[in-house]
Design a protein around this motif. Structure first.
Motif, PDB file in Angstrom:
ATOM      1  N   ASN A 100       0.852  -1.180   0.000  1.00  0.00           N
ATOM      2  CA  ASN A 100       0.000   0.000   0.000  1.00  0.00           C
ATOM      3  C   ASN A 100       0.890   1.232   0.000  1.00  0.00           C
ATOM      4  N   THR A 101       0.867   1.986  -1.090  1.00  0.00           N
ATOM      5  CA  THR A 101       1.688   3.203  -1.200  1.00  0.00           C
ATOM      6  C   THR A 101       0.866   4.469  -0.996  1.00  0.00           C
ATOM      7  N   ASP A 102      -0.427   4.335  -0.664  1.00  0.00           N
ATOM      8  CA  ASP A 102      -1.270   5.520  -0.476  1.00  0.00           C
ATOM      9  C   ASP A 102      -0.814   6.352   0.723  1.00  0.00           C
ATOM     10  N   GLY A 103      -0.690   5.704   1.885  1.00  0.00           N
ATOM     11  CA  GLY A 103      -0.247   6.422   3.072  1.00  0.00           C
ATOM     12  C   GLY A 103       1.165   6.963   2.942  1.00  0.00           C
ATOM     13  N   PRO A 104       2.147   6.124   2.577  1.00  0.00           N
ATOM     14  CA  PRO A 104       3.501   6.628   2.360  1.00  0.00           C
ATOM     15  C   PRO A 104       3.571   7.702   1.280  1.00  0.00           C
ATOM     16  N   GLY A 105       2.719   7.599   0.245  1.00  0.00           N
ATOM     17  CA  GLY A 105       2.688   8.631  -0.789  1.00  0.00           C
ATOM     18  C   GLY A 105       2.199   9.949  -0.233  1.00  0.00           C
ATOM     19  N   PHE A 106       1.167   9.895   0.615  1.00  0.00           N
ATOM     20  CA  PHE A 106       0.693  11.121   1.261  1.00  0.00           C
ATOM     21  C   PHE A 106       1.786  11.725   2.132  1.00  0.00           C
ATOM     22  N   LEU A 107       2.467  10.876   2.900  1.00  0.00           N
ATOM     23  CA  LEU A 107       3.526  11.364   3.792  1.00  0.00           C
ATOM     24  C   LEU A 107       4.637  12.047   3.010  1.00  0.00           C
ATOM     25  N   LYS A 108       5.077  11.441   1.926  1.00  0.00           N
ATOM     26  CA  LYS A 108       6.121  12.067   1.102  1.00  0.00           C
ATOM     27  C   LYS A 108       5.640  13.397   0.529  1.00  0.00           C
ATOM     28  N   GLY A 109       4.365  13.462   0.184  1.00  0.00           N
ATOM     29  CA  GLY A 109       3.813  14.691  -0.371  1.00  0.00           C
ATOM     30  C   GLY A 109       3.814  15.841   0.607  1.00  0.00           C
ATOM     31  N   ILE A 110       3.523  15.565   1.879  1.00  0.00           N
ATOM     32  CA  ILE A 110       3.512  16.662   2.858  1.00  0.00           C
ATOM     33  C   ILE A 110       4.893  16.938   3.432  1.00  0.00           C
TER      34      ILE A 110
END
Length: 279
Positions: A100-110
């Motif tokens: 699941n890259t949704d959560g880690p993707g959000f984290l990298k984005g912020i």
């Protein structure tokens, strides 16, 4: 012969992933192609079996299959298993492994704005599938506060209970969250409020928002929701969902190819598709 990558969903015609990822394969001179497949729920097992049989390098999974796909995979990583949802599958020597890259993707984005989540007081709005991935990822970073505001308190409380990581969290009503929103440094909007047909609506009243706050909305179409517009008028820093979308795709690309791609190129590509101005 080109290596096949794909995205499975129903519907799937709206997906911007094929344009974004095919551009990357071309830019990095990879002999690969990424295709969208509309797959009905009853055909999901057959679709996964077919992709495995032809040696697909991997695929993405979107609504409504992120949870239902797990029984058809050979393995699931720890974070995806705890979330109970997979959005990226990698063919690892013939075994299909879900991530699941949704959560880690959000984290990298912020992280481009907030490098230290551990120093933040966070309010998350919503307790659905996207919220679950983001909440678990944020909780792992051990922020000072990580509260959830939701229309149904029981759903928010269940999400907090399910999280495998210790966190200082409360389940709040939307009214409580609106009244106390000035207590938070980072506000994360994860519901569909702000998309058509609810584009004129927003989930919380922002009258008490602090100017120093950072407000995120995972929606990226429209580029600025009513919620983000109201936050900007209060002087807050804002971020739409493009960063999350781009970074989750970049992390999937990295898992498939072994290297992290040019996210600015990906971001510009998405902005062009949405009718915005690339940076």
């Amino acid at each position: 012969m080109k290596k096949l990558y794909a995205v499975l969903g129903d519907p799937i015609g709206h997906s911007m992933s094929p344009v974004m990822l095919n551009d990357l394969f071309s830019f990095y001179q990879k002999d690969a192609h990424y295709l969208p497949f509309q797959v009905k729920a009853e055909d999901l097992g057959s679709a996964v079996k077919g992709l495995k049989a032809i040696g697909a390098g991997g695929f993405n999974v979107t609504i409504p299959h992120k949870s239902n796909i797990i029984p058809f995979l050979d393995g699931v990583d720890e974070l995806a298993a705890s979330i109970g949802a997979v959005n990226t599958v990698v063919n690892e020597d013939g075994s299909l492994i879900g991530y699941n890259t949704d959560g880690p993707g959000f984290l990298k984005g912020i992280n481009t704005i907030v490098p230290m989540v551990s120093e933040q007081r966070i309010l998350m709005i919503g307790a659905g599938g996207a919220a679950r991935a983001i909440y678990f990822t944020m909780a792992k970073e051990k922020p000072l506060v990580l509260d959830i505001a939701n229309r149904t308190l029981e759903t928010a409380a269940k999400l907090i209970e399910d999280c495998p990581y210790d966190s200082s969290s409360r389940a709040l009503s939307l009214k409580e969250a609106s009244e106390n929103i000035g207590e938070y440094d980072l506000i994360i909007q994860t519901t569909m409020i702000g998309m058509s047909p609810k584009m004129a609506e927003q989930p919380l009243n922002l009258d008490n928002l602090r100017k120093q706050s950072f407000v995120c909305d995972i929606i990226y179409n429209p580029l600025e929701t009513q919620f983000l517009h109201a936050a900007a008028l209060k002087g807050a820093r804002i971020q739409n969902g493009i960063n999350m979308f781009v970074y989750q795709g970049a992390l999937a690309f990295e898992k498939w190819t072994g290297f992290f791609p040019d996210v600015q190129r990906m971001r510009n590509n998405v902005l062009v598709q949405l009718g915005g101005n690339p940076c």
